[in-house]
Design a protein around this motif. Structure first.
Motif, mmCIF file in Angstrom:
data_model
loop_
_atom_site.group_PDB
_atom_site.id
_atom_site.type_symbol
_atom_site.label_atom_id
_atom_site.label_comp_id
_atom_site.label_asym_id
_atom_site.label_seq_id
_atom_site.Cartn_x
_atom_site.Cartn_y
_atom_site.Cartn_z
ATOM 1 N N TYR A 109 0.790 -1.235 0.000
ATOM 2 C CA TYR A 109 0.000 0.000 0.000
ATOM 3 C C TYR A 109 0.823 1.286 0.000
ATOM 4 C CZ TYR A 109 -3.857 -3.140 0.928
ATOM 5 O OH TYR A 109 -4.766 -4.138 0.825
ATOM 6 N N ILE A 110 1.999 1.242 0.598
ATOM 7 C CA ILE A 110 2.711 2.506 0.810
ATOM 8 C C ILE A 110 3.803 2.753 -0.238
ATOM 9 C CG2 ILE A 110 4.098 3.844 2.444
ATOM 10 C CD1 ILE A 110 1.258 3.450 3.449
ATOM 11 N N PHE A 111 4.745 1.835 -0.327
ATOM 12 C CA PHE A 111 5.923 2.117 -1.155
ATOM 13 C C PHE A 111 5.551 2.303 -2.627
ATOM 14 C CE2 PHE A 111 8.244 -0.020 2.457
ATOM 15 C CZ PHE A 111 8.811 1.152 2.918
ATOM 16 N N LYS A 112 4.593 1.501 -3.107
ATOM 17 C CA LYS A 112 4.188 1.653 -4.509
ATOM 18 C C LYS A 112 3.486 2.989 -4.733
ATOM 19 C CE LYS A 112 3.717 -3.199 -5.585
ATOM 20 N NZ LYS A 112 2.773 -4.312 -5.455
ATOM 21 N N THR A 113 2.635 3.332 -3.792
ATOM 22 C CA THR A 113 1.818 4.540 -3.962
ATOM 23 C C THR A 113 2.660 5.808 -3.930
ATOM 24 O OG1 THR A 113 0.113 3.354 -2.748
ATOM 25 C CG2 THR A 113 -0.248 5.708 -3.080
ATOM 26 N N PHE A 114 3.643 5.829 -3.024
ATOM 27 C CA PHE A 114 4.364 7.080 -2.795
ATOM 28 C C PHE A 114 5.776 7.081 -3.366
ATOM 29 C CE2 PHE A 114 1.355 6.776 0.793
ATOM 30 C CZ PHE A 114 0.641 7.932 0.556
ATOM 31 N N SER A 115 6.104 6.061 -4.150
ATOM 32 C CA SER A 115 7.490 5.886 -4.603
ATOM 33 C C SER A 115 8.195 7.210 -4.919
ATOM 34 C CB SER A 115 7.511 4.992 -5.835
ATOM 35 O OG SER A 115 8.850 4.856 -6.271
ATOM 36 N N LEU A 123 11.761 7.812 0.005
ATOM 37 C CA LEU A 123 11.016 6.717 0.620
ATOM 38 C C LEU A 123 11.545 5.367 0.127
ATOM 39 C CD1 LEU A 123 8.614 6.857 2.565
ATOM 40 C CD2 LEU A 123 7.140 6.328 0.636
ATOM 41 N N ASP A 124 11.995 5.324 -1.117
ATOM 42 C CA ASP A 124 12.436 4.055 -1.700
ATOM 43 C C ASP A 124 13.612 3.445 -0.945
ATOM 44 O OD1 ASP A 124 10.438 4.495 -3.472
ATOM 45 O OD2 ASP A 124 11.710 4.915 -5.197
ATOM 46 N N LYS A 125 14.334 4.255 -0.197
ATOM 47 C CA LYS A 125 15.459 3.726 0.579
ATOM 48 C C LYS A 125 14.988 2.840 1.729
ATOM 49 C CE LYS A 125 19.069 7.202 -0.256
ATOM 50 N NZ LYS A 125 19.757 6.505 -1.343
ATOM 51 N N LYS A 126 13.732 2.972 2.109
ATOM 52 C CA LYS A 126 13.141 2.152 3.175
ATOM 53 C C LYS A 126 13.955 2.180 4.471
ATOM 54 C CE LYS A 126 10.962 -1.029 -0.131
ATOM 55 N NZ LYS A 126 10.781 -2.401 -0.576
ATOM 56 N N HIS A 127 14.624 3.261 4.720
ATOM 57 C CA HIS A 127 15.402 3.412 5.955
ATOM 58 C C HIS A 127 14.462 3.934 7.039
ATOM 59 C CE1 HIS A 127 18.783 4.297 8.574
ATOM 60 N NE2 HIS A 127 19.588 3.715 7.720
ATOM 61 N N ASP A 128 14.988 4.100 8.238
ATOM 62 C CA ASP A 128 14.181 4.625 9.339
ATOM 63 C C ASP A 128 13.883 6.102 9.175
ATOM 64 O OD1 ASP A 128 13.733 2.370 10.827
ATOM 65 O OD2 ASP A 128 15.500 2.625 12.077
ATOM 66 N N ARG A 158 -1.463 17.122 -5.404
ATOM 67 C CA ARG A 158 -2.090 18.435 -5.647
ATOM 68 C C ARG A 158 -1.312 19.564 -4.975
ATOM 69 N NH1 ARG A 158 -7.004 15.610 -5.097
ATOM 70 N NH2 ARG A 158 -7.138 16.105 -2.890
ATOM 71 N N SER A 159 -0.755 19.289 -3.810
ATOM 72 C CA SER A 159 -0.023 20.337 -3.081
ATOM 73 C C SER A 159 1.449 20.375 -3.449
ATOM 74 C CB SER A 159 -0.141 20.106 -1.571
ATOM 75 O OG SER A 159 -1.460 20.325 -1.159
ATOM 76 N N ARG A 160 1.858 19.420 -4.311
ATOM 77 C CA ARG A 160 3.270 19.289 -4.700
ATOM 78 C C ARG A 160 4.194 19.121 -3.497
ATOM 79 N NH1 ARG A 160 3.133 24.127 -8.560
ATOM 80 N NH2 ARG A 160 1.262 23.553 -9.702
ATOM 81 N N VAL A 161 3.790 18.227 -2.594
ATOM 82 C CA VAL A 161 4.687 17.833 -1.490
ATOM 83 C C VAL A 161 4.972 16.341 -1.637
ATOM 84 C CG1 VAL A 161 3.915 19.583 0.145
ATOM 85 C CG2 VAL A 161 2.745 17.379 0.104
ATOM 86 N N GLN A 162 6.117 15.914 -1.135
ATOM 87 C CA GLN A 162 6.470 14.497 -1.186
ATOM 88 C C GLN A 162 6.396 13.882 0.210
ATOM 89 O OE1 GLN A 162 10.240 15.027 -3.479
ATOM 90 N NE2 GLN A 162 9.441 13.296 -4.663
ATOM 91 N N ILE A 163 5.887 12.664 0.260
ATOM 92 C CA ILE A 163 5.876 11.897 1.511
ATOM 93 C C ILE A 163 7.222 11.194 1.578
ATOM 94 C CG2 ILE A 163 4.730 10.048 2.807
ATOM 95 C CD1 ILE A 163 2.772 12.300 2.151
ATOM 96 N N ILE A 164 8.071 11.571 2.523
ATOM 97 C CA ILE A 164 9.441 11.047 2.467
ATOM 98 C C ILE A 164 9.786 10.043 3.549
ATOM 99 C CG2 ILE A 164 10.384 13.038 1.258
ATOM 100 C CD1 ILE A 164 11.432 13.853 4.114
ATOM 101 N N THR A 165 8.970 9.954 4.586
ATOM 102 C CA THR A 165 9.248 8.964 5.624
ATOM 103 C C THR A 165 7.957 8.720 6.386
ATOM 104 O OG1 THR A 165 10.819 8.337 7.381
ATOM 105 C CG2 THR A 165 10.032 10.605 7.417
#
Lengths: 337, 337
Positions: free
Chosen positions: A25-31, A35-40, A119-126
């Motif tokens: 649900y998460i990594f594919k959606t927000f790639s 986020l792709d580093k999957k670190h803490d 829409r807001s042009r922000v990235q979900i990074i962690t």
């Protein structure tokens, strides 16, 4: 995973089931590269003055007319960063899920988060995902923490406010609160009342581009409503706030719903609403620009700061009388955001 | 306020009661130039590569031997930022409180947050407080999001790990998980088992100062335990991980408690524990420095990366046999952090 229909306590274990939930649900959606580093945590490049804001969203119901908790969690924090005179760039995203939440609901919420972020042009990074036992939470709570660089022309500071400065609002009062209220009470109105949850970062940015330091403050009157926010500003500035009821933009059906339920729209929570305090000399031009923007069509000057009645908000009513508007005491409507 | 003994739903209203709660417990405790502005967000100066990490804490019980949820919420996020090879500087702090929480408990938690933040030299710069009805939460949940600049010498990257690199652990396994477990089960041991929650930022910083790019990865094996973290790294590197049971630092009473409850310490959550992956040439010196630090007295080299058995973690047991250590499936111990 494909066999499970609901969130299981093991989805919060940090083990395989957690990894599966995130992969599905998460990594594919927000790639994105962070986020792709999957670190803490994530490492991002930032420079200079950075605005940071955090909010937990506990709204009930989690789906409502005009939006859902996922969209709200993005817009709410994007707007808080924007209110600091900054340009939102990144969000963290943390879920506390109650065991038993339908995975289809989780999926819909995650999708909404993703669309609102785009829409807001922000990235979900962690992010983070925790699960609590049934009865120890309420479907889903979401925390977002947002950050972004200060607009180079922004000089947002409550201490810069002077007597004579104008207060401008961008849109209709009390929509969000009344949408949630009618949802909870099962009320139906002739015209449906929808939450006005939306992102305000682009209109704020545009105002700062043009008017810079003529804008002294942005605030979004969410919990506690406009009355509470104005009282806070009055207290901080040691000035009085004079407002006129006749200036408030409010939709007929919202006003009617408030009246029916005995609620004062000044205390009802808003989402897509902000006020800005501007130098009197720029107020007309600011208002005009706001009215030309999709998010500010109903903009109006609702009042001004004054040396009279310091630290008090005084409203001239429709029929001309004046009364003190006090801040919200207690709770009008719990879990509105 | 002084008359209330418990958290009231109105404390989450955004109105007067919220302001009173914040004035009494938050603003005084954490006073700093960022928070004192009482805006929706804070503006801080950041420069360059910034690590960001978020975590929600839902641990139960909220007070346990060796700490409480407040301290844990600071240490956990400070450590996640440190694991990115960064120096934690700022935290946001967001509470979701269940109606009825004793104000004395809230006060104790806030105090712990403050003390833990001071010990880690991080500032609480912005926050949020929400209240949910009784039965819709569980006493208190805390989200912290941490920020800090990357250590100039850090080159933390799982892709830099090579066959032959050594895995070093700083301290005793499974203390946190077993402390919580014994608390929940009402177990008593001859020697009390305490959570090892602590901040790891200074020891990590010191290691980076001296060894820079010889350190390829930091990770803290919290939820899912050491087994899960090693499996994740094995999967990411496409290398095998070979570890030896005889090298693991574990306290006698913790090992005994694990045996009694049928738990494998490799899957039990840790808090004050981290592993670092280092170039073989530097491993001895890294180990020595760790052993001289208060937070690394029990440090040990527990294994290495190998081209054999790629993506698998293989452990040589005490009696010489070898077995595959799989990642945690499902939930061993819910709500451990």
């Amino acid at each position: 995973m494909s066999k499970l229909e609901n969130i299981h306590i093991g989805h919060g274990s940090g083990g395989e089931l957690t990894r599966e939930l995130l992969d599905t649900y998460i990594f594919k959606t927000f790639s994105n590269p962070y986020l792709d580093k999957k670190h803490d945590g994530a490492i991002v490049d930032l420079e200079g003055e950075i605005a940071i804001s955090t909010d937990s969203f506990v709204i009930t119901p989690i789906f409502f007319k005009g939006g859902n908790i996922g969209e709200l969690a993005v817009n709410g924090t994007v707007n808080d960063v924007a209110m600091c005179g900054a340009i939102p760039q990144y969000l963290s995203l943390a879920f506390i899920i109650e065991e038993g939440l339908r995975l289809t609901d989780f999926e819909a919420i995650v999708k909404s988060v993703s669309e609102a972020a785009k829409r807001s042009r922000v990235q979900i990074i962690t992010g983070d995902t925790k699960v609590v036992e049934k009865g120890k939470g309420d479907k889903i709570f979401i925390n977002t923490t947002g950050f972004g660089r200060k607009h180079p022309k922004a000089a947002i500071d409550v201490n810069r406010i002077q007597s004579g400065d104008k207060i401008i609002i961008n849109g209709y009062l009390a929509q969000h609160g009344m949408a949630i209220m009618s949802e909870r009470e099962g009320l139906e109105f002739e015209t449906e009342i929808k939450s006005d949850t939306t992102n305000l970062n682009f209109i704020v940015n545009k105002l700062l581009d043009t008017f810079g330091s003529d804008i002294k403050l942005f605030r979004d009157p969410t919990r506690g409503g406009l009355a509470t926010v104005l009282n806070e500003i009055a207290a901080d500035t040691h000035l009085g706030v004079a407002i006129g009821e006749r200036f408030f933009p409010i939709q007929k059906q919202v006003a009617a719903a408030c009246e029916m339920l005995g609620l004062d729209p000044l205390y009802v929570a808003n989402e897509g609403v902000f006020i800005c305090v501007v130098d009197a000399s720029a107020a007309g031009a600011v208002l005009e620009m706001m009215q030309c923007d999709e998010k500010g069509k109903a903009a109006a000057i609702i009042g001004e700061f004054t040396t009279e009645h310091p630290q008090k908000v005084v409203m001239e009513s429709m029929i001309g009388g004046k009364r003190i508007v006090s801040p919200l005491v207690g709770e009008q409507l719990p879990r509105i955001c």
